[in-house]
Every structure is written in C-alpha cells, then in structure tokens.
Design an enzyme around this catalytic site. Structure first.
Site, PDB file in Angstrom:
ATOM      1  N   ARG A  97     -22.863  -6.509 -45.859  1.00  0.00           N
ATOM      2  CA  ARG A  97     -22.801  -7.847 -46.472  1.00  0.00           C
ATOM      3  C   ARG A  97     -23.812  -7.972 -47.601  1.00  0.00           C
ATOM      4  NH1 ARG A  97     -22.433  -9.335 -41.039  1.00  0.00           N
ATOM      5  NH2 ARG A  97     -24.481 -10.285 -40.962  1.00  0.00           N
ATOM      6  N   TYR A 110     -23.115  -9.366 -51.290  1.00  0.00           N
ATOM      7  CA  TYR A 110     -23.824 -10.527 -51.827  1.00  0.00           C
ATOM      8  C   TYR A 110     -24.472 -10.200 -53.179  1.00  0.00           C
ATOM      9  CZ  TYR A 110     -23.303 -12.546 -47.146  1.00  0.00           C
ATOM     10  OH  TYR A 110     -22.792 -13.036 -45.973  1.00  0.00           O
ATOM     11  N   TYR A 126     -18.923 -22.367 -49.027  1.00  0.00           N
ATOM     12  CA  TYR A 126     -18.560 -23.258 -47.920  1.00  0.00           C
ATOM     13  C   TYR A 126     -19.805 -23.752 -47.171  1.00  0.00           C
ATOM     14  CZ  TYR A 126     -19.069 -19.294 -44.684  1.00  0.00           C
ATOM     15  OH  TYR A 126     -19.563 -18.254 -43.948  1.00  0.00           O
TER      16      TYR A 126
HETATM   17  C1  SAM Z   1     -23.167 -17.035 -43.631  1.00  0.00           C
HETATM   18  S1  SAM Z   1     -23.405 -18.433 -42.600  1.00  0.00           S
HETATM   19  C2  SAM Z   1     -22.839 -19.706 -43.672  1.00  0.00           C
HETATM   20  C3  SAM Z   1     -23.257 -21.095 -43.262  1.00  0.00           C
HETATM   21  C4  SAM Z   1     -22.782 -22.167 -44.214  1.00  0.00           C
HETATM   22  N1  SAM Z   1     -23.387 -22.020 -45.511  1.00  0.00           N
HETATM   23  C5  SAM Z   1     -23.082 -23.569 -43.691  1.00  0.00           C
HETATM   24  O1  SAM Z   1     -23.792 -24.313 -44.380  1.00  0.00           O
HETATM   25  O2  SAM Z   1     -22.593 -23.941 -42.622  1.00  0.00           O
HETATM   26  C6  SAM Z   1     -22.140 -18.214 -41.412  1.00  0.00           C
HETATM   27  C7  SAM Z   1     -22.536 -18.821 -40.082  1.00  0.00           C
HETATM   28  O3  SAM Z   1     -22.441 -20.237 -40.188  1.00  0.00           O
HETATM   29  C8  SAM Z   1     -21.942 -20.775 -38.991  1.00  0.00           C
HETATM   30  N2  SAM Z   1     -20.612 -21.323 -39.261  1.00  0.00           N
HETATM   31  C9  SAM Z   1     -19.784 -21.072 -40.282  1.00  0.00           C
HETATM   32  N3  SAM Z   1     -18.632 -21.751 -40.147  1.00  0.00           N
HETATM   33  C10 SAM Z   1     -18.737 -22.460 -38.997  1.00  0.00           C
HETATM   34  C11 SAM Z   1     -17.902 -23.349 -38.296  1.00  0.00           C
HETATM   35  N4  SAM Z   1     -16.691 -23.671 -38.740  1.00  0.00           N
HETATM   36  N5  SAM Z   1     -18.368 -23.885 -37.154  1.00  0.00           N
HETATM   37  C12 SAM Z   1     -19.589 -23.593 -36.672  1.00  0.00           C
HETATM   38  N6  SAM Z   1     -20.422 -22.752 -37.289  1.00  0.00           N
HETATM   39  C13 SAM Z   1     -19.997 -22.196 -38.432  1.00  0.00           C
HETATM   40  C14 SAM Z   1     -21.832 -19.625 -37.990  1.00  0.00           C
HETATM   41  O4  SAM Z   1     -23.069 -19.530 -37.283  1.00  0.00           O
HETATM   42  C15 SAM Z   1     -21.616 -18.468 -38.926  1.00  0.00           C
HETATM   43  O5  SAM Z   1     -21.952 -17.230 -38.313  1.00  0.00           O
END
Ligand code: SAM
Length: 247
Positions: A48, A52, A74
């Site tokens: 990753r 990035y 997102y």
């Molecule tokens: C690379 S991070 C990105 C987080 C994103 N920027 C945010 O603000 O939520 C990815 C992590 O965010 C969390 N995440 C992303 N999508 C999610 C969702 N739909 N529900 C709960 N946690 C989520 C999970 O812990 C996942 O492993």
C-alpha cells in the site's frame, strides 16, 4: 461533504479521487467531469505504501503543472490517509498553497450508529497493527476503537481477505485488558445512500478473523467507570462553581 469540500471539487481544474463505492464516484464526476480515479494505482498484493507514494506523485504532477488540483478521499481525507498529508506536505515545500477540508470519518459514523458520545468515558483510537506491535497504552475505562483490524499486520492491498495470521496475537493482547466475555462490536458504516451499518455484536473470546473485512472497525466499550478523585472534583467545583463528572 461540507459545502467547502463540494465547492473545492466543483472549482478544481482537476479532481483525483478514491471513493468507497460507485455512488460516491458518480457524485464526484457529476460535480466535476474533470475527475480521475486513483484506484488503478492499487494492485493485488502490491504494498500500500508504494501505491500511496505513486498517488502522491501523480497528484503533484498536476499541481506542479499549475492546475488547481483537488483530491477527494473517502471519509475524512486526513484520517488514516497518508497520501493526503504527504501530498500537502510536499506541495507546501515547493511553495504551493494547499489546504485540507474535513470530511466525515468512519469514527464519526460509528459514534452516530452505535450511539456513543466520546465526551462520556473518553475514547481512544488506534490503528490495529500499531496498537499491537507498539504495545499502546490503553485505559479500559474509556472506549477503544481499533482501525484497520481487517488488514492487521498485512501491508499489502488485497481485493479479498488479508493474511490475518497476527489475529490471535491481537486477541491475546486484548485478553490482558478485558475479560473474555466482554461485549464488542465489529462495525461497518453503510457506504451507499440509505444503506444501514453492518454491526456484529459479539464477545471478545468469540471474535474470529472471518468476522472482519478491510472496511471493519472494532469498537470495545468501557470496562468500568473510573471513580473520580473526590478531592480534585471538589476543588474544581469550588473554583468554577460547576461540576464536570457524570455520575
Ligand atoms: C485507510 S483507512 C481510511 C479511513 C477514512 N479516511 C475515514 O476517514 O474513515 C481504512 C480504515 O477505515 C475504517 N473504515 C473504512 N470504511 C469503513 C466503514 N464503512 N465502516 C467502518 N470503518 C470503516 C476501517 O478501520 C478501515 O480499515
């Protein structure tokens, strides 16, 4: 998205994006047709961090070419989002103006869907691998949120399940902080309009690697309330005429 974030997308000469679903993608493309997905930089089993850094360089090429550039990621673009921070840092280093607009992170959705107010008991939040390998200090009387539990110990991108061989170690660590029967929630916010959150309410001892996906966030509620120190509480009441402790 905030009104400022929408305006930034609309007014950009070029928009790059990483979205979590087709609806968000078409929304961005409707707001600005000069949009390009950064998703092709991901590759199966590709580190990753490599992806990035490639994203950062791609975005910065547009900035350096003098184009008013916007990156839409997102959730909150600054929460567990290395490319956004790195692109801003590098752009500023070269004298370009760069700002970040906040978004709605998974943690914000979790507070709403699970009905948690972090102002009561407090809330600690860690990246799961970081929590494990750096033995982060925790206070079991506050909420604990572990991000990226579904990619624990795996630095590669995978379309499907990740290698979660470190999962038993995480459970072992959590087992030193909480009883086996402690109730926990594997949480996934809805990613489409009107889609409900996916929540798996289970016990710590029953949590399995198969229960989590790369989109999962783990919530562990407080174990027991702390007893407020009476003398400090009284001193605070005395000096301000109000109380701060919820009982
Ligand atoms: C690379 S991070 C990105 C987080 C994103 N920027 C945010 O603000 O939520 C990815 C992590 O965010 C969390 N995440 C992303 N999508 C999610 C969702 N739909 N529900 C709960 N946690 C989520 C999970 O812990 C996942 O492993």
């Amino acid at each position: 998205m905030s009104i400022e974030a929408i305006a930034a997308i609309q007014s950009a000469g070029k928009v790059f994006y990483v979205t979590a679903g087709a609806e968000a993608e078409s929304l961005i493309r409707d707001l600005n047709p000069r949009s390009e997905s950064l998703m092709p930089f991901y590759g199966e089993r590709k580190a990753r961090k490599t992806t990035y850094n490639e994203m950062v360089e791609h975005v910065l090429a547009s900035v350096y070419a003098g184009v008013n550039t916007c990156v839409a990621l997102y959730g909150h673009p600054g929460v567990f989002a290395y490319p956004a921070h790195e692109a801003i840092r590098k752009a500023r280093l070269k004298g370009f103006k760069a700002v970040m607009q906040p978004g709605i992170s998974a943690l914000d959705c979790l507070f709403a869907d699970l009905g948690i107010d972090p102002g009561i008991s407090g809330c600690q939040s860690y990246e799961a691998t970081d929590f494990l390998i750096n033995k982060r200090m925790t206070d079991p009387s506050s909420h604990l949120v572990l991000w990226q539990i579904g990619v624990l110990g795996d630095t590669r991108h995978m379309a499907g399940k990740h290698d979660l061989r470190a999962f038993p170690q995480l459970l072992e660590r959590l087992g030193t902080l909480y009883p086996a029967a402690h109730k926990i929630t594997v949480y996934e916010a809805g990613m489409r309009i009107n889609e409900r959150a996916r929540t798996l309410h289970t016990r710590l001892s029953a949590l399995l690697p198969g229960d989590v996906t790369p989109a999962s966030t783990l919530h562990i509620p407080p174990l027991k309330p702390l007893a407020a120190e009476e003398s400090l509480e009284q001193r605070y009441r005395f000096s301000t005429g109000q109380g701060i402790v919820h009982k």
